[in-house]
Design a protein around this motif. Structure first.
Motif, PDB file in Angstrom:
ATOM      1  N   PHE A   1       0.883  -1.163   0.000  1.00 26.38           N
ATOM      2  CA  PHE A   1       0.000   0.000   0.000  1.00 26.38           C
ATOM      3  C   PHE A   1       0.915   1.206   0.000  1.00 26.38           C
ATOM      4  O   PHE A   1       1.508   1.522   1.032  1.00 26.38           O
TER       5      PHE A   1
ATOM      6  N   PHE B   1       4.263   1.079   1.935  1.00 25.64           N
ATOM      7  CA  PHE B   1       4.154   0.135   3.037  1.00 25.64           C
ATOM      8  C   PHE B   1       3.898  -1.275   2.497  1.00 25.64           C
ATOM      9  O   PHE B   1       3.002  -1.498   1.697  1.00 25.64           O
TER      10      PHE B   1
ATOM     11  N   ALA C   1       2.507  -4.712   3.149  1.00 24.97           N
ATOM     12  CA  ALA C   1       1.627  -5.400   4.096  1.00 24.97           C
ATOM     13  C   ALA C   1       1.858  -6.904   4.058  1.00 24.97           C
ATOM     14  O   ALA C   1       1.793  -7.577   5.078  1.00 24.97           O
TER      15      ALA C   1
ATOM     16  N   ALA D   1      -0.188 -11.432  14.993  1.00 28.02           N
ATOM     17  CA  ALA D   1      -0.669 -10.286  15.748  1.00 28.02           C
ATOM     18  C   ALA D   1      -1.436  -9.350  14.824  1.00 28.02           C
ATOM     19  O   ALA D   1      -1.326  -9.436  13.603  1.00 28.02           O
ATOM     20  N   SER D   2      -2.185  -8.460  15.426  1.00 37.34           N
ATOM     21  CA  SER D   2      -2.961  -7.493  14.656  1.00 37.34           C
ATOM     22  C   SER D   2      -2.047  -6.658  13.763  1.00 37.34           C
ATOM     23  O   SER D   2      -0.992  -6.215  14.200  1.00 37.34           O
ATOM     24  N   GLY D   3      -2.431  -6.506  12.513  1.00 35.51           N
ATOM     25  CA  GLY D   3      -1.663  -5.654  11.599  1.00 35.51           C
ATOM     26  C   GLY D   3      -0.549  -6.366  10.859  1.00 35.51           C
ATOM     27  O   GLY D   3       0.215  -5.742  10.143  1.00 35.51           O
ATOM     28  N   CYS D   4      -0.449  -7.686  11.000  1.00 34.68           N
ATOM     29  CA  CYS D   4       0.668  -8.389  10.374  1.00 34.68           C
ATOM     30  C   CYS D   4       0.370  -8.781   8.932  1.00 34.68           C
ATOM     31  O   CYS D   4       1.225  -9.329   8.245  1.00 34.68           O
ATOM     32  N   GLY D   5      -0.850  -8.515   8.458  1.00 34.52           N
ATOM     33  CA  GLY D   5      -1.144  -8.784   7.047  1.00 34.52           C
ATOM     34  C   GLY D   5      -2.054  -9.972   6.801  1.00 34.52           C
ATOM     35  O   GLY D   5      -2.201 -10.410   5.668  1.00 34.52           O
ATOM     36  N   LYS D   6      -2.709 -10.477   7.838  1.00 40.85           N
ATOM     37  CA  LYS D   6      -3.572 -11.652   7.675  1.00 40.85           C
ATOM     38  C   LYS D   6      -4.773 -11.337   6.794  1.00 40.85           C
ATOM     39  O   LYS D   6      -5.071 -12.056   5.845  1.00 40.85           O
ATOM     40  N   THR D   7      -5.478 -10.242   7.142  1.00 37.45           N
ATOM     41  CA  THR D   7      -6.671  -9.885   6.371  1.00 37.45           C
ATOM     42  C   THR D   7      -6.304  -9.605   4.917  1.00 37.45           C
ATOM     43  O   THR D   7      -6.994 -10.048   3.994  1.00 37.45           O
ATOM     44  N   THR D   8      -5.204  -8.896   4.718  1.00 36.85           N
ATOM     45  CA  THR D   8      -4.767  -8.586   3.357  1.00 36.85           C
ATOM     46  C   THR D   8      -4.520  -9.864   2.566  1.00 36.85           C
ATOM     47  O   THR D   8      -4.908  -9.974   1.402  1.00 36.85           O
TER      48      THR D   8
ATOM     49  N   ASP E   1      -7.871  -7.513  17.169  1.00 30.99           N
ATOM     50  CA  ASP E   1      -8.187  -6.510  16.161  1.00 30.99           C
ATOM     51  C   ASP E   1      -9.436  -5.775  16.594  1.00 30.99           C
ATOM     52  O   ASP E   1     -10.338  -6.360  17.155  1.00 30.99           O
TER      53      ASP E   1
HETATM   54  N1  LIG Z   1      -6.288  -0.390   2.072  1.00 36.97           N
HETATM   55  C1  LIG Z   1      -5.177  -0.193   2.807  1.00 36.97           C
HETATM   56  N2  LIG Z   1      -4.424   0.912   2.645  1.00 36.97           N
HETATM   57  C2  LIG Z   1      -3.308   1.109   3.384  1.00 36.97           C
HETATM   58  N3  LIG Z   1      -2.850   0.270   4.318  1.00 36.97           N
HETATM   59  C3  LIG Z   1      -3.550  -0.857   4.526  1.00 36.97           C
HETATM   60  C4  LIG Z   1      -4.752  -1.145   3.799  1.00 36.97           C
HETATM   61  N4  LIG Z   1      -5.235  -2.336   4.231  1.00 36.97           N
HETATM   62  C5  LIG Z   1      -4.382  -2.753   5.186  1.00 36.97           C
HETATM   63  N5  LIG Z   1      -3.361  -1.879   5.372  1.00 36.97           N
HETATM   64  C6  LIG Z   1      -2.237  -2.025   6.306  1.00 36.97           C
HETATM   65  O1  LIG Z   1      -1.651  -3.271   6.103  1.00 36.97           O
HETATM   66  C7  LIG Z   1      -1.285  -3.859   7.335  1.00 36.97           C
HETATM   67  C8  LIG Z   1      -1.879  -5.234   7.436  1.00 36.97           C
HETATM   68  O2  LIG Z   1      -3.273  -5.106   7.572  1.00 36.97           O
HETATM   69  P1  LIG Z   1      -4.217  -6.356   7.759  1.00 36.97           P
HETATM   70  O3  LIG Z   1      -3.964  -7.320   6.677  1.00 36.97           O
HETATM   71  O4  LIG Z   1      -5.589  -5.840   7.892  1.00 36.97           O
HETATM   72  O5  LIG Z   1      -3.720  -6.929   9.151  1.00 36.97           O
HETATM   73  P2  LIG Z   1      -4.347  -8.032  10.093  1.00 36.97           P
HETATM   74  O6  LIG Z   1      -5.588  -8.548   9.464  1.00 36.97           O
HETATM   75  O7  LIG Z   1      -3.287  -9.064  10.244  1.00 36.97           O
HETATM   76  O8  LIG Z   1      -4.618  -7.358  11.391  1.00 36.97           O
HETATM   77  C9  LIG Z   1      -1.750  -2.924   8.426  1.00 36.97           C
HETATM   78  O9  LIG Z   1      -0.645  -2.207   8.898  1.00 36.97           O
HETATM   79  C10 LIG Z   1      -2.723  -2.022   7.739  1.00 36.97           C
HETATM   80  O10 LIG Z   1      -2.666  -0.739   8.290  1.00 36.97           O
END
Ligand SMILES: Nc1ncnc2c1ncn2[C@@H]1O[C@H](COP(=O)(O)OP(=O)(O)O)[C@@H](O)[C@H]1O
Ligand SMILES: [Mg+2]
Lengths: 383, 301
Positions: free
Chosen positions: A17, A20, A22, A41-48, A377
């Motif tokens: 992103f 950054f 992810a 942990a939260s923010g490590c890129g799982k959802t992405t 999260d």
């Molecule tokens: N659309 C986006 N734009 C910018 N940064 C993003 C976006 N989506 C996620 N991020 C960043 O990517 C990182 C991983 O996010 P995410 O995959 O949601 O983490 P998790 O699900 O593991 O908590 C986070 O630091 C988040 O801020």
């Protein structure tokens, strides 16, 4: 091994992103029919990562394949993949029945009603068909979200912290439910969670993720008993990691010197045999005896003073300060055979070398004995 | 409450009710200014107008009017203004339709696609209202004038004949209505589209809905309250409008507002003007009720 035609391959996938990163050059193979947990942990890129499999996010680089089929650039509605969203994302203007039937109707499938009834029975929500999502409890909404995804018989079901919004008791109950449902339907589940206990109890295979990368992948017991990195050692449970220097092999053992003491660990449990290393022992693998008392033959030991003890029922958790100031965690089982130790008591902590392990260490890194805190999260936040 | 009644018999009762009754009056006190305003400026004139609609039509401003409860005024007024009444609803309906065709995509784009331009675009939608209604409509008179650029262009490309015109036609009136009331349609629509949870669209896509299906199944139904509110806020003042018909139309495009206007200010026929005003109000009320009932939206009002 079963057929591999439906395996999910994530090959060298990177997602940036802006500047950054992810998800960082991630490679994973998830076998068909597996219950796979992505833990981090939260923010490590799982959802992405999940969103890239679902098609809601396009990888900056790399490939997503289902069997031999490259699905990297397919639109979400063209993929045989369904998602249980972290926020559930139930359609507020449709009742439970129509929410669950949504995917079938879009694909013009016949016999919608009987399938919806069967699916609602599977998630134990019979009789709720006419309710709107706003009239359901969190746990019921979660089940609707699950039914709505499962009814499409996807090749892969993605679950993004599906239990994150539930209270502890309901969460434990739903963990068992989910496991039962997965066994029943035989669909590949990719379950994202930041809860290590959840990952270990539910999944066949766990991948521990940190800062966009996979730190370790394996069966829960494998990862717990022989972590690959200092992060994993303290994210999955807790470890006492002592900073030392490995001095090569001797027989089948790797020799380590730390704080003017020498230790040996079987070579099969060492990630390095030269240079800076951590000597690791899990708190429950440590035992305490009064200073001067005999240590079992073959065990290795460190002397110290008890500085804290907390009684937690199944065990007593002690902190023992070593001569060089580090506090080791020791979990002594409440088997009723040993008398509790008083604060200030001089003790010897000892362990069987076959329970220790050796990890690579960055030069200059000190002892690590505290668990990595995992914060949940924020529920409902866009993530 | 039950707790209070449980100990209600206790002697502590004497001091409490005084304070409680003081509290009880507070909401009414806060309602007072609004209520007074309504009584003086809404109910008062309404009653006067209602009374005037039943005056003896034989009277005049000079000789005065007698209250004869002449319900026949309504029959006469509606019969005489029949064409204009029909035209009003017809023009307003077409303008509303054009308004939706222009306004929905506009509101959608501002709410979901405009990114950081969102607020600038919103201001642009509202900006015309910074000048008066009259001035804006007069500006349209210039735009649509016979020797203006627009008519010239339409003549050149053959959409209008060599001596075709826009000004003083029904088209001009409908365009004027559309232009003047568009913000009232766009703003509520924008508000409901802005509230739309985009994760629902992701979920719909995940469940095999193409973007077009997602729009029909998710976006449209969830923006219904905004659409219903917006079309009402557009349609109701458009029906009663007379400025657009006056400035952009001709006597054959006059709407019911023009008739009421002339009854009060030109013909000085107060009973029939008042009766027509009331009849219009009732008609609009009926249409609104039917519309709300049909669209099944009770969240608007
Ligand atoms: N659309 C986006 N734009 C910018 N940064 C993003 C976006 N989506 C996620 N991020 C960043 O990517 C990182 C991983 O996010 P995410 O995959 O949601 O983490 P998790 O699900 O593991 O908590 C986070 O630091 C988040 O801020
Ligand atoms: Mg997440």
């Amino acid at each position: 091994m079963e057929s591999t035609a439906g395996d999910l391959h994530i090959a060298n996938v990177t997602k940036r992103f802006g500047i950054f990163t992810a998800v960082d050059d991630l490679t994973l193979t998830i076998p068909q029919g597996a219950f796979f947990a992505l833990l981090g942990a939260s923010g490590c890129g799982k959802t992405t990562t999940l969103r890239m499999v679902a098609g809601l996010e396009e990888p900056t680089a790399g490939q997503v394949r289902l069997g031999d089929r490259d699905i990297t650039r397919l639109r979400p509605y063209q993929r045989p993949v369904n998602t249980v969203f972290q926020s559930y994302a139930l359609f507020p203007h449709l009742d439970v029945f129509e929410n669950v039937a949504f995917g079938l109707r879009r694909r013009k499938v016949r016999q919608v009603a009987s399938q919806v009834e069967r699916m609602l029975a599977l998630v134990q929500l019979e009789g709720f068909t006419k309710r709107r999502p706003a009239e359901l409890s969190g746990g019921q909404q979660q089940r609707v979200a699950l039914a709505r995804a499962l009814i499409n018989h996807p090749q892969v079901l993605l679950l993004d912290e599906p239990l994150g919004a539930l209270d502890l008791k309901l969460r434990r109950q739903m963990q068992i439910e989910l496991k039962r449902i997965q066994t029943e339907v035989g669909i590949t589940f990719v379950h994202v969670t930041h809860d290590q206990e959840e990952a270990m109890t539910m999944a066949d295979t766990v991948a521990v993720m940190n800062a966009g990368r996979i730190e370790q992948l394996g069966r829960p017991a494998e990862i717990y008993e022989y972590p690959a990195t200092a992060f994993v050692a303290n994210f999955l449970g807790q470890s006492n990691l002592l900073a030392g220097e490995a001095a090569g092999l001797s027989g089948g053992d790797v020799l380590v010197s730390a704080y003017e003491q020498r230790f040996a660990v079987p070579a099969v449990r060492a990630r390095a045999d030269q240079g800076p290393v951590f000597l690791g022992v899990r708190p429950e693998k440590l035992a305490l005896v009064a200073d001067g008392a005999a240590v079992p033959a073959g065990h290795q030991s460190v002397a110290g003073v008890v500085t804290d003890s907390s009684y937690v029922g199944v065990s007593t958790q002690y902190l023992v300060r070593t001569g060089w100031g580090t506090e080791l965690a020791v979990f002594a089982p409440n088997s009723g055979t040993a008398a509790p130790l008083a604060l200030g008591a001089r003790v010897t902590a000892h362990w069987d070398p076959r329970h220790a392990f050796i990890l690579r260490r960055e030069p200059g890194e000190g002892d690590r004995t505290t668990p990595v805190l995992d914060e949940p999260d924020a529920v409902g936040a866009v993530s | 409450m039950t707790l209070m009644t449980g100990i209600g018999a206790a002697p502590a009762g004497s001091a409490r009710p005084a304070r409680k009754s003081g509290r009880r009056w507070l909401p009414y006190l806060l309602l007072l200014p609004g209520t007074l305003w309504l009584v003086v400026f809404f109910f008062g004139p309404m009653l006067t107008l209602g009374a005037a609609s039943l005056w003896d039509p034989a009277g005049s401003l000079q000789t005065g009017y007698a209250q004869t409860l002449s319900f026949g005024n309504y029959v006469d007024a509606v019969r005489d203004a029949g064409p204009q009444l029909l035209r009003s609803f017809w023009y307003a309906a077409i303008a509303t339709l054009i308004g939706v065709i222009i306004g929905y995509p506009l509101a959608y784009a501002i709410a979901l696609k405009a990114g950081r331009w969102k607020y600038l675009l919103l201001v642009a939608v509202v900006a015309p209202m910074f000048t008066s209604f009259l001035v804006r409509t007069l500006a349209w008179k210039t735009i649509l004038s016979d020797n203006g650029a627009l008519v010239g262009l339409l003549r050149d490309i053959g959409i209008l004949g060599a001596d075709g015109r826009l000004l003083a036609t029904p088209i001009a009136v409908v365009l004027g209505l559309t232009y003047n009331f568009l913000p009232f349609l766009v703003l509520p629509l924008y508000a409901s589209l802005e509230r739309l949870d985009r994760r629902l669209l992701e979920a719909a896509g995940d469940l095999y809905a193409s973007p077009a299906r997602s729009f029909v199944k998710i976006t449209l139904p969830l923006s219904m309250p905004g659409l219903v509110a917006g079309t009402l806020l557009f349609f109701i003042p458009a029906v009663g409008d007379y400025i657009n018909a006056e400035l952009l139309g001709n006597p054959n495009t006059y709407m019911v507002g023009n008739v009421i206007d002339s009854a009060f200010l030109v013909r000085l026929d107060y009973p029939h003007g008042a009766a027509l005003s009331f009849a219009l109000m009732f008609l609009i009320l009926i249409i609104v009720m039917v519309y709300l009932f049909r669209s099944g939206t009770d969240e608007v009002v």
